[in-house]
Design an enzyme around this catalytic site. Structure first.
Site, PDB file in Angstrom:
ATOM      1  N   SER A 117     -48.113  -7.367   9.983  1.00  0.00           N
ATOM      2  CA  SER A 117     -46.802  -7.857   9.549  1.00  0.00           C
ATOM      3  C   SER A 117     -46.868  -9.348   9.258  1.00  0.00           C
ATOM      4  CB  SER A 117     -45.756  -7.601  10.631  1.00  0.00           C
ATOM      5  OG  SER A 117     -44.579  -8.304  10.292  1.00  0.00           O
ATOM      6  N   HIS A 142     -47.442  -5.441   5.699  1.00  0.00           N
ATOM      7  CA  HIS A 142     -46.065  -5.069   6.038  1.00  0.00           C
ATOM      8  C   HIS A 142     -45.172  -6.304   5.895  1.00  0.00           C
ATOM      9  CE1 HIS A 142     -43.060  -2.616   8.240  1.00  0.00           C
ATOM     10  NE2 HIS A 142     -42.729  -3.738   8.853  1.00  0.00           N
ATOM     11  N   ASP A 197     -41.441  -7.813   6.360  1.00  0.00           N
ATOM     12  CA  ASP A 197     -40.171  -7.611   7.050  1.00  0.00           C
ATOM     13  C   ASP A 197     -39.072  -8.450   6.418  1.00  0.00           C
ATOM     14  OD1 ASP A 197     -40.737  -5.801   9.280  1.00  0.00           O
ATOM     15  OD2 ASP A 197     -42.127  -7.374   9.934  1.00  0.00           O
ATOM     16  N   MET A 206     -35.260  -9.527   6.394  1.00  0.00           N
ATOM     17  CA  MET A 206     -34.099  -9.551   7.304  1.00  0.00           C
ATOM     18  C   MET A 206     -32.995 -10.417   6.715  1.00  0.00           C
ATOM     19  SD  MET A 206     -36.128 -10.218  10.852  1.00  0.00           S
ATOM     20  CE  MET A 206     -37.480  -9.179  11.389  1.00  0.00           C
ATOM     21  N   HIS A 257     -40.278  -3.472   4.408  1.00  0.00           N
ATOM     22  CA  HIS A 257     -39.333  -2.948   5.402  1.00  0.00           C
ATOM     23  C   HIS A 257     -38.021  -3.714   5.277  1.00  0.00           C
ATOM     24  CE1 HIS A 257     -38.490  -2.474  10.039  1.00  0.00           C
ATOM     25  NE2 HIS A 257     -37.612  -1.842   9.299  1.00  0.00           N
ATOM     26  N   MET A 307     -34.647  -4.643   6.438  1.00  0.00           N
ATOM     27  CA  MET A 307     -33.684  -4.670   7.541  1.00  0.00           C
ATOM     28  C   MET A 307     -32.473  -5.427   7.021  1.00  0.00           C
ATOM     29  SD  MET A 307     -36.423  -5.387  10.550  1.00  0.00           S
ATOM     30  CE  MET A 307     -37.613  -5.963   9.354  1.00  0.00           C
ATOM     31  N   MET A 358     -38.970   2.934  14.818  1.00  0.00           N
ATOM     32  CA  MET A 358     -39.052   1.591  15.408  1.00  0.00           C
ATOM     33  C   MET A 358     -39.374   1.714  16.903  1.00  0.00           C
ATOM     34  SD  MET A 358     -38.605  -0.611  12.995  1.00  0.00           S
ATOM     35  CE  MET A 358     -38.758  -2.009  14.111  1.00  0.00           C
ATOM     36  N   GLY A 373     -35.706  -7.145  14.519  1.00  0.00           N
ATOM     37  CA  GLY A 373     -35.149  -8.486  14.370  1.00  0.00           C
ATOM     38  C   GLY A 373     -36.174  -9.574  14.642  1.00  0.00           C
ATOM     39  N   PHE A 374     -37.071  -9.283  15.567  1.00  0.00           N
ATOM     40  CA  PHE A 374     -38.022 -10.315  15.965  1.00  0.00           C
ATOM     41  C   PHE A 374     -39.392  -9.719  16.241  1.00  0.00           C
ATOM     42  CE2 PHE A 374     -33.822 -11.784  16.986  1.00  0.00           C
ATOM     43  CZ  PHE A 374     -33.821 -13.087  16.506  1.00  0.00           C
ATOM     44  N   GLY A 423     -43.078  -9.958  18.358  1.00  0.00           N
ATOM     45  CA  GLY A 423     -43.461 -10.342  19.712  1.00  0.00           C
ATOM     46  C   GLY A 423     -42.706  -9.663  20.839  1.00  0.00           C
ATOM     47  N   ASP A 466     -43.639   0.561  14.567  1.00  0.00           N
ATOM     48  CA  ASP A 466     -43.457  -0.862  14.274  1.00  0.00           C
ATOM     49  C   ASP A 466     -42.775  -1.525  15.465  1.00  0.00           C
ATOM     50  OD1 ASP A 466     -42.934  -3.332  13.172  1.00  0.00           O
ATOM     51  OD2 ASP A 466     -41.565  -2.597  11.624  1.00  0.00           O
ATOM     52  N   GLY A 467     -43.508  -2.459  16.091  1.00  0.00           N
ATOM     53  CA  GLY A 467     -42.949  -3.220  17.190  1.00  0.00           C
ATOM     54  C   GLY A 467     -43.785  -3.099  18.449  1.00  0.00           C
ATOM     55  N   GLY A 468     -44.402  -4.217  18.844  1.00  0.00           N
ATOM     56  CA  GLY A 468     -45.194  -4.231  20.066  1.00  0.00           C
ATOM     57  C   GLY A 468     -46.476  -3.420  19.977  1.00  0.00           C
ATOM     58  N   GLY A 498     -47.843  -7.243  14.126  1.00  0.00           N
ATOM     59  CA  GLY A 498     -47.687  -8.652  13.764  1.00  0.00           C
ATOM     60  C   GLY A 498     -48.447  -9.549  14.706  1.00  0.00           C
ATOM     61  N   SER A 499     -47.855  -9.774  15.871  1.00  0.00           N
ATOM     62  CA  SER A 499     -48.442 -10.704  16.846  1.00  0.00           C
ATOM     63  C   SER A 499     -49.874 -10.351  17.213  1.00  0.00           C
ATOM     64  CB  SER A 499     -47.605 -10.713  18.125  1.00  0.00           C
ATOM     65  OG  SER A 499     -46.243 -10.822  17.815  1.00  0.00           O
TER      66      SER A 499
HETATM   67  C1  DX5 Z   1     -39.446  -6.174  13.974  1.00  0.00           C
HETATM   68  C2  DX5 Z   1     -40.240  -6.051  12.700  1.00  0.00           C
HETATM   69  C3  DX5 Z   1     -41.679  -5.883  12.971  1.00  0.00           C
HETATM   70  C4  DX5 Z   1     -42.328  -7.078  13.596  1.00  0.00           C
HETATM   71  C5  DX5 Z   1     -43.437  -6.558  14.479  1.00  0.00           C
HETATM   72  O1  DX5 Z   1     -38.148  -6.416  13.660  1.00  0.00           O
HETATM   73  O2  DX5 Z   1     -39.798  -4.926  11.954  1.00  0.00           O
HETATM   74  O3  DX5 Z   1     -42.393  -5.478  11.802  1.00  0.00           O
HETATM   75  O4  DX5 Z   1     -42.855  -7.979  12.671  1.00  0.00           O
HETATM   76  O5  DX5 Z   1     -43.946  -7.620  15.199  1.00  0.00           O
HETATM   77  P1  DX5 Z   1     -44.850  -7.422  16.495  1.00  0.00           P
HETATM   78  O6  DX5 Z   1     -46.049  -6.628  16.071  1.00  0.00           O
HETATM   79  O7  DX5 Z   1     -45.180  -8.810  16.898  1.00  0.00           O
HETATM   80  O8  DX5 Z   1     -44.026  -6.685  17.496  1.00  0.00           O
HETATM   81 ZN    ZN Z   2     -41.162  -4.096  10.244  1.00  0.00          ZN
END
Ligand code: DX5
Ligand code: ZN
Length: 222
Positions: A14, A39, A41, A43, A72, A74, A143, A148-149, A151, A181-183, A203-204
């Site tokens: 991401s 990916h 994101d 927002m 994606h 959002m 999800m 939204g964020f 990490g 997607d997420g963590g 992402g992270s």
């Molecule tokens: C969350 C996003 C994710 C985010 C994932 O709102 O849709 O795509 O970037 O980030 P990590 O992998 O750090 O959880």
């Molecule tokens: Zn995403």
């Protein structure tokens, strides 16, 4: 280009976790590290409590290289902004079932625009909400954090939803990807893969890793 066997894991770093002042270099770094998709994101500060970037960023990444762009959205009105994301060079556009639009019509327009169509479910949204649209999608995004964020911590309570998505795919003879997607990192990707996910957004755990290639290989399970 897209594997339909679901055996191989697709890894999609991401861009949200990248250094925005060096988008070209960061995208190249991801590709050289083994990324399959990028990916992106988007927002709007309304559907989620954060503002990231819009179609101009998608276009900038598109012009940098030819990696598959997994966009994606959002945003509250994906139907309104859709033409701009199609024109920007998206390969796959995912919209949320919870957003304020005619979901079937938006999915139809995504495909009509030459892109693959994805549908996303927030953690609180049951799989039942996706049922009317399963034959219209190329990807179902479950999800694994509240969007939204970057990490945030992976929500393992989403695993049954992934299993249900895989079961429905089999029962109905469909072929949509199942994306998480997420963590996501090597540790959390494993149970998701066992539950039936085949596309892993990270992402992270990729962009912020000391060795991105190693991190991507680890999520791939090799
Ligand atoms: C969350 C996003 C994710 C985010 C994932 O709102 O849709 O795509 O970037 O980030 P990590 O992998 O750090 O959880
Ligand atoms: Zn995403």
């Amino acid at each position: 280009m897209i594997p339909r066997t679901f055996k191989d894991r697709v890894i999609a770093p991401s861009l949200l976790a990248a250094d925005f002042s060096r988008v070209r270099e960061e995208t190249t770094r991801a590709i050289h590290s083994g990324a399959d998709w990028m990916h992106l994101d988007v927002m709007d500060g309304h559907f989620v409590d954060n503002i990231s970037f819009g179609p101009a960023m998608v276009q900038a990444v598109h012009e940098t290289n030819d990696i598959f762009l997994d966009v994606h959205l959002m945003i509250s009105r994906p139907d309104h902004y859709l033409p701009r994301f199609i024109a920007a060079g998206s390969d796959l556009i995912t919209v949320h079932v919870e957003a304020d639009h005619d979901v079937a019509e938006t999915l139809r327009r995504i495909r009509e625009g030459g892109c693959q169509a994805g549908l996303a479910l927030n953690p609180a949204t049951p799989i039942e909400k996706a049922l009317p649209f399963l034959d219209q999608i190329d990807l179902l995004l479950c999800m694994t954090v509240v969007p939204g964020f970057g990490g945030q911590a992976f929500m393992s309570e989403m695993l049954p939803k992934i299993e249900a998505a895989a079961k429905l795919r089999e029962e109905r003879g469909l072929s949509y990807h199942i994306e998480v997607d997420g963590g996501i990192d090597a540790k959390t990707a494993a149970p998701c893969a066992a539950a039936g996910a085949n596309v892993f957004v990270a992402g992270s755990s990729t962009f912020k890793a000391p060795d991105m290639a190693k991190a991507i290989s680890a999520i791939r399970g090799v």
